[in-house]
Scaffold this active site. Sequence first.
Site: not given
Length: 408
Positions: A182-184, A187
């Site tokens: 989810a973070d990646l 980003g």
Amino acid sequence: MSTRPAPLTGIRVLDLTRVLAGPWCTQNLADLGAEVVKIERPGAGDDTRAWGPPYLKDQDGNDTTEAAYYLSANRNKKSVALDIATPRGAELVRELARQSDILVENFKVGGLRKYGLDYESLSKENPGLIYCSITGFGQTGPYASRPGYDFMIQGMGGLMSITGERDDAPGGGPQKAGVAVADLMTGMYSTVGILAALHERGRSGLGQHIDMALLDCQVAMMANQNLNYMTSGKAPRRAGNAHQNLVPYQVFAVSDGHMIVAVGNDSQFRAYCRVIGMPELSEDARFNTNPKRVLNREELVPLLVERMAQGERDHWLAELERAGVPAGPINTLDQVYEDPQVVFRQMKRELPHPVAGTVPIAGSPLRLSGSPVEYRHAPPMLGEHTAQVLRDRLGLSDADIEALTSGH
């Protein structure tokens, strides 16, 4: 070798992010040639500097203060240690923002307003500023004020409902991905949004505010599973290492381990059946098209499981490759970096480091023929570029910098 400069050469980015989603975005921009100035808290810096072990080791074999996690998302940046909670620190960051093309931040909603570092304040002085805010739930909505972390977002956004073995299978139950997807993905989406805004600014001359939310990105990246639900009205469930829409497309146990077979169409299925010595399956009216195989997977898959278990992995891989059937091993990371294709594509690189001598990094997958990604410098030590940036960008004297950094 190309003599064309990197695509974002001359673009200035002010990075007020930490952990992963924001730093992943700004690392992309840095790889593409932008000058990225990362603002960090004096004495502590980005939280992930301490997210170890493992830590990078110095030339004597001792742990440094640079955790591997931090190193994964911060190459090609400059680190400036300033305390934005002090009036002088906040003013210096505002001055840098006035000179910047892009600002990326992941503070809680409204958290930068008291420092005059919110979009409304900065855009008045720098109308061309592209300002990207990354939060768990976005700038609006009933959850806007909540903190959001990748693990919980994977759960809330549906990913864990389709990841893991089936509930009725051994080890069944919800499972998160092995990296913070989810973070990646946030980003990556943020990078796309920023580049789009930069292109649009070329027409309008104006910047804009980009509102990025981990939950939005997690929901969007559900891709075909979103439409599986929307078109059927039925929520997809966990299928382990199988695929809801393709059969056979899964992990198989073989005599000496495991491997993946990824049949994407009916001609590949016919070739697969020939390789495993069961050509009659591809002519069976229950299995001769993918929709039929999906409907009748409970009858087909056990037959394939029994046959695949009788052969060795490398034998099956070689024969399937020869027949044009997608298949592959399940590599550990040490095996990944020994793979001839990964080696040839230079996905592991080394950069000079002031303490460790060199630092390993994973290469960027972006391959531009005319203006390639540049690997200029290692992830910076905390405050490594404070004096340089304050002197060159803001014109501070050595005495001013000494007074500021010594806390006087």
